[in-house]
Design a protein around this motif. Sequence first.
Motif, short mmCIF file in Angstrom:
data_model
loop_
_atom_site.label_atom_id
_atom_site.label_comp_id
_atom_site.label_asym_id
_atom_site.label_seq_id
_atom_site.Cartn_x
_atom_site.Cartn_y
_atom_site.Cartn_z
N ARG A 81 28.49 45.75 40.63
CA ARG A 81 29.21 46.06 39.39
C ARG A 81 30.49 45.21 39.38
O ARG A 81 31.59 45.71 39.59
N ILE A 82 30.30 43.93 39.12
CA ILE A 82 31.38 42.97 39.34
C ILE A 82 32.54 43.18 38.36
O ILE A 82 33.72 43.10 38.76
N ASP A 83 32.25 43.41 37.09
CA ASP A 83 33.35 43.62 36.13
C ASP A 83 34.18 44.84 36.53
O ASP A 83 35.42 44.82 36.44
N THR A 84 33.49 45.90 36.97
CA THR A 84 34.20 47.09 37.43
C THR A 84 35.02 46.78 38.67
O THR A 84 36.15 47.28 38.83
N HIS A 124 39.01 47.47 39.04
CA HIS A 124 39.60 48.28 40.10
C HIS A 124 40.58 47.47 40.93
O HIS A 124 41.66 47.97 41.31
N ALA A 125 40.21 46.23 41.24
CA ALA A 125 41.10 45.38 42.05
C ALA A 125 42.40 45.10 41.32
O ALA A 125 43.49 45.12 41.93
N GLU A 126 42.31 44.84 40.03
CA GLU A 126 43.53 44.58 39.25
C GLU A 126 44.41 45.82 39.21
O GLU A 126 45.65 45.71 39.30
N ARG A 127 43.80 46.98 39.12
CA ARG A 127 44.58 48.22 39.10
C ARG A 127 45.26 48.44 40.45
O ARG A 127 46.42 48.86 40.51
N GLY A 128 44.53 48.16 41.54
CA GLY A 128 45.12 48.29 42.85
C GLY A 128 46.25 47.30 43.07
O GLY A 128 47.31 47.65 43.63
N PRO A 167 37.89 38.45 46.34
CA PRO A 167 36.42 38.46 46.36
C PRO A 167 35.79 38.90 45.04
O PRO A 167 34.71 38.43 44.68
N ALA A 168 36.46 39.79 44.30
CA ALA A 168 35.91 40.23 43.02
C ALA A 168 35.91 39.08 42.02
O ALA A 168 34.93 38.86 41.29
N SER A 185 32.64 36.84 40.42
CA SER A 185 32.44 36.62 38.99
C SER A 185 32.51 35.15 38.61
O SER A 185 32.41 34.80 37.44
N GLY A 186 32.70 34.28 39.62
CA GLY A 186 32.72 32.84 39.38
C GLY A 186 34.02 32.31 38.79
O GLY A 186 34.06 31.17 38.30
N ARG A 187 35.07 33.10 38.85
CA ARG A 187 36.36 32.69 38.27
C ARG A 187 37.18 31.96 39.33
O ARG A 187 38.09 32.50 39.94
#
Length: 247
Positions: free
Chosen positions: A59-62, A66-70, A90-91, A95-97
């Motif tokens: 669930r890569i978008d999720t 979550h990582a941005e919130r952390g 890693p997230a 997502s290839g960004r």
Amino acid sequence: MGWLSALLGNLAYHLDDVSGARVHLDLDTAATYGARTGDRNLEAWAWGAQSMVARTSCRIDTAVEHAERGASAAPSGRVCAQLHAWALLPALAASGRNDDADRALTTALTELEAAGEPEAPGRFGFDAAELALHQAEAYLALGRSVDARSRAESSLAECTGGTPGWAAASLVLAQAEAAHTPQDAALRAHHVLDHVPAARLRSTARARLSHLAEALPDHDGAVRADLAERLGTLPAPIDAHGQALTS
């Protein structure tokens, strides 16, 4: 209670009990207790762990959310560096960004340097070996195998043999070697299996072993088959009731 919940969620994750991990990390537990008590370290770590679980579940978008919130909850210094390297990097890589992943890494390195804090290895800590490991895995996801190999070697050099960190670094290095030196990569995997009992293999190590077996080139069929056969004999870490299947 929040830190205990975080620890239980982490334990469940490493025993491949993803639903158990989500209960302790997602459902009004670790992150919520951190927010309620003003413990930003706990809140940030719990969101990072949720990102890790989401990434494992594809669930890569999720995972990015979550990582941005952390990362936004993390206080400056080592914790901020950890959230950018362990969760956000890693997230974003998954997502290839590429550019965003590079920025997350730069932030992690800058925060560590500015903080000047001593390293803190351990379950909730963060050290040079872990940073290098996350870099290596992100580079693998982005197709930068040369960079991945270099950082995995750096991580491995910082680890004590036979530890979970050593196994992780060894297997990420093996993944980076798989395309060009598949026999070396397979031997490294067998070395880990020889030195870490099945009962102590974390779910993350099992996943890395599986990814390695898939990454070994088809033209070296015997090497790939030997590793796949050995992986097929590994017992599951726990049964449906959460009981260990190995002693």
